[in-house]
Structures are given as structure tokens and as C-alpha cells.
Design an enzyme around this catalytic site. Structure first.
Site, short mmCIF file in Angstrom:
data_model
loop_
_atom_site.label_atom_id
_atom_site.label_comp_id
_atom_site.label_asym_id
_atom_site.label_seq_id
_atom_site.Cartn_x
_atom_site.Cartn_y
_atom_site.Cartn_z
N ASP A 174 0.93 -1.36 -0.05
CA ASP A 174 -0.05 0.16 -0.03
C ASP A 174 0.74 1.36 -0.08
O ASP A 174 0.50 2.35 -0.50
CB ASP A 174 -0.99 0.10 1.17
CG ASP A 174 -2.07 -0.91 1.11
OD1 ASP A 174 -2.98 -0.67 -0.02
OD2 ASP A 174 -2.32 -1.95 1.72
N HIS A 175 1.97 1.11 0.75
CA HIS A 175 2.74 2.36 0.85
C HIS A 175 3.65 2.55 -0.33
O HIS A 175 3.84 3.78 -0.88
CB HIS A 175 3.86 2.33 2.22
CG HIS A 175 2.96 2.37 3.44
ND1 HIS A 175 2.30 1.33 3.72
CD2 HIS A 175 2.64 3.54 3.89
CE1 HIS A 175 1.63 1.66 4.84
NE2 HIS A 175 1.97 2.93 5.13
#
Length: 404
Positions: free
Chosen positions: A163-164
Site C-alpha cells: 500500500d505504501h
């Protein structure tokens, strides 16, 4: 010059959970006006407004609700897009198109619009309609396989690293598209597959296969660039303060050459096992890493982690406490020195600690101007002030479950 780097940029934000909200949060921190679109029907789990994840990834944003199952809601969204510079989503490929909110549709209402679509596998290919989450993308990218110990099942990450990776890539994509528009006047669509963003991080594994024909294997905590040891995370004395539910504490130690080994031996009191001929060289310590790790832990196991770190670093041995959230906020002197933590008051909640923007812009610094919005908190501001709807119209649309 403005006080904020992205002052004057408006972003219509259809993202949810982590990757997309993280991307738009970075832009909001730099001054972009981000309007986050939610619906009462779907704001749940990590995307519910009271959740810690939501609070973390949606600071500095305005929040509105639109029930996109209603044609009137889609029309309102298209009117907002016409007043925006960027539209961002992280849905699967079908969602925005089904709403008539894909790039070609929005280009008709604003020719220089920028659309960034952050789906998992991208908008083309056999997996285009797949729904994905960070852990599945980590597995598909190969990263999960490489995270573990030889001979054991893959461990993966404790958090959604993908996600990052996708979020950072998404923010960069918006900035690049804005620069292109500033130079040419042209908008564009960015098809950003988060799977590609994640896979790009394991370039050395591809290179190893391409050059050597070797399929990289998980290495555990061993340093992959050269043999050395001890090198890993070692268990310390448990935290029995009762302050946190998790009581196990660890320290990471990385001895990378013979000088550091000698310093390590002296720092831990030169126990007899350190004179074992198997540990006399870096190659030997690497070869017998499993036994060495067990012996090192006989020293760390009854030490407080910060006590062990201070003893080792004072001797010149690289070592660091495996910190938890409490440590990061209260015990890390470097983060305190950098004023890393932003704190915001949020109605009906305790003050929120936020990780600050990690880059320091000397002329246009990132700022915290507000906490994450509650569900539909800024309906009147956005629909009234921006679209010009009257209070009566907004109320009627709420009753019709359009603004909902």
C-alpha cells in the site's frame, strides 16, 4: 510564491483504505485541496471515519458523501470533477467506467483533467478486473516469498508494505502529470498498477536471475551482500510493565567486520563461546549463523533492549531496538529532535499523533491544518460554496439518499 507547494491544486479523491488515501495525503500535506468522497453505504472497516487507519491517512482533507448508485450523485461528482485538477481512485478497473467517471468521460467535461487510476493489477491484461489488497500484491510480486527463513514457509510482512509502495508511486504520478500539464496544457490518464509498483522494488532478484540464472531464495535475517555475523534480531527481556499487550522485546544487531566483532565480544564481557574457532572469521560466523544467533541471545535475553543497545553502540557495534509505536512516540530521541510527530485535535476523540511529512521543504514546508474528516463533515462547504447548491437543495438530496 505561495506558502504551500501545491496551493491551488484541487483533487477529487475516490480512494479508500490505505494506498490511495496515502497518495492523496502526501499531496494534501503539500497544500493541495483534497475532497474525499465517501458513502454511508461503504464507509466501514479501515475506511470508517473513526478508525485509526482512516484518521492517519486522511488528515488535511475535506470529506463529503455521495451515493454513486444514484444518477444524481454521479452528476454531482462530474460537476466537482469539472472544477478539479486531478481525480484519483484505487478501485478495480470496472468501477469508475461503470459510473461514467473514467478518463474519457471526464475529459469531456474538463479537457485538461488528470486521472490517476491506482488499481491493483492495472487496467489491461487478464487480471484487469481482479480486486486486490496489499498482502495479495506482495505475494504476486514475489516479495512475500523472499521474506522468510530458508526451509520455512514465507513470512510476508506484518503490514501492507504494498500500500505504501503504491501510495508513494501514486503521489509521484500526480506530480509528474501536473508538471506535464504546466508545460503543455495537456491532461492525461495514468494507469498505475500497484502490482508493478511493488514488483519494481525487487530489481536485484530479477537481475540475479537474468545474469546468473539463479532464483533468489529467502535469507532470513542474513546480510545478503557479504558473509558476516551476528546479524539479526535477538530477543531481549520481556516488557513486564503492563503498559502494552505485546510483551516481547527485541534488538537488531549487525556485526559486519572483524573490528566490530572484537568490539562486540568486549562489550558483552568476552564469554568463552566467543573464542570458539568457528567464529574467528566473518565466513565462519556466517556459516555457523544459527548456532551463533542462539549464543548471542543468551546475552540479550536478560537485557532491557535499550540497555543492550546503549552498551553495544557505545562500543561501536551497530545495534538498534526493535521499536513499537510507544517507543517511536516517547523514546526515540532522533524523531523527537526532528519534531516528527504532528498532533491534531479531533472532535470526540483523544488527540491524534501523526507521522509528519518526511521531506523538509525550506520554502514551502508541508503542514498539518486539520484532522481527518468525519463522514460528510464538509458537505455544506463543498456542495454549497463550490457547487452553489442551496441549503434546501442539499437537504432534499440528503433525504433522497443522493448526498449520503
Amino acid at each position: 510564491m505561495t506558502d504551500r507547494a501545491l496551493e491551488g491544486v484541487r483533487i477529487l479523491d475516490f480512494t479508500w483504505v490505505v494506498a490511495g488515501p496515502f497518495a492523496t495525503r502526501m499531496l494534501a500535506d503539500l497544500g493541495a485541496e483534497v475532497i474525499k468522497v465517501q458513502s454511508a453505504a461503504t464507509s466501514r472497516g479501515a475506511d470508517s471515519n473513526g478508525a485509526a487507519a482512516f484518521s492517519t491517512f486522511n488528515r488535511n482533507k475535506y470529506g463529503i458523501v455521495l451515493n454513486m448508485r444514484q444518477p444524481k450523485a454521479v452528476e454531482l461528482a462530474r460537476r466537482l470533477a469539472a472544477l478539479s485538477d486531478v481525480v484519483v481512485d484505487n478501485f478495480s478497473a470496472r468501477v469508475m467506467k461503470n459510473w461514467g467517471m473514467d478518463y474519457e468521460s471526464l475529459k469531456a467535461v474538463k479537457p485538461d483533467i488528470i486521472c490517476v487510476s491506482m488499481s491493483g493489477p492495472g487496467h489491461s491484461g487478464p487480471w484487469r478486473d481482479y480486486v486486490s489488497y496489499g498482502p495479495t500484491l506482495q505475494a504476486l510480486s514475489g516479495m512475500t516469498y523472499l521474506m522468510g527463513f530458508p526451509g520455512r514457509a514465507p513470512q510476508g510482512f506484518g503490514y501492507s508494505y504494498a500500500d505504501h509502495a503504491g501510495g508513494v508511486t501514486g503521489a509521484i504520478a500526480v506530480l509528474a502529470a501536473l508538471e506535464h500539464r504546466a508545460n503543455t496544457g495537456e491532461g492525461q490518464w495514468v494507469d498505475l498498477g500497484q502490482l508493478e509498483a511493488m514488483t519494481a522494488l525487487i530489481g536485484p532478484a530479477f537481475l540475479d536471475y537474468a545474469v546468473n540464472g539463479t532464483v533468489p531464495q529467502p535469507k532470513g535475517n542474513l546480510l545478503q551482500s557479504r558473509p558476516c555475523g551476528p546479524y539479526g534480531a535477538y530477543r531481549c527481556k520481556d516488557d513486564e510493565s503492563g503498559r502494552l499487550p505485546a510483551v516481547d522485546r527485541w534488538i537488531a544487531i549487525g556485526v559486519t567486520n572483524d573490528d566490530e566483532w572484537r568490539a562486540f565480544v568486549k562489550a558483552i564481557g568476552s564469554p568463552a563461546w566467543t573464542q570458539d574457532a568457528r567464529f574467528a572469521t566473518q565466513e565462519g560466523r556466517y556459516k555457523h549463523a544459527e548456532e551463533l544467533d542462539r549464543l548471542v541471545e543468551t546475552w540479550t535475553r536478560d537485557k532491557e533492549p535499550y540497555e543492550a543497545m546503549e552498551a553495544l553502540t557505545r562500543a561501536g557495534v551497530p545495534a538498534g531496538v526493535v521499536q513499537n509505536a510507544y517507543d517511536l512516540v516517547h523514546n526515540d530521541p532522533q524523531l523527537k529532535h526532528l519534531d516528527f510527530w504532528w498532533v491534531a485535535e479531533r472532535t470526540n476523540m483523544a488527540p491524534n499523533h501523526f507521522d509528519a511529512y518526511p521531506a523538509r521543504l525550506s520554502e514551502t514546508p508541508a503542514t498539518l491544518w486539520g484532522p481527518a474528516p468525519w463522514l460528510g463533515e464538509h458537505n455544506e462547504k463543498v456542495f454549497g460554496e463550490l457547487l452553489g447548491l442551496s441549503a434546501e437543495e442539499i437537504k432534499r438530496l440528503q433525504e433522497e439518499e443522493v448526498i449520503w
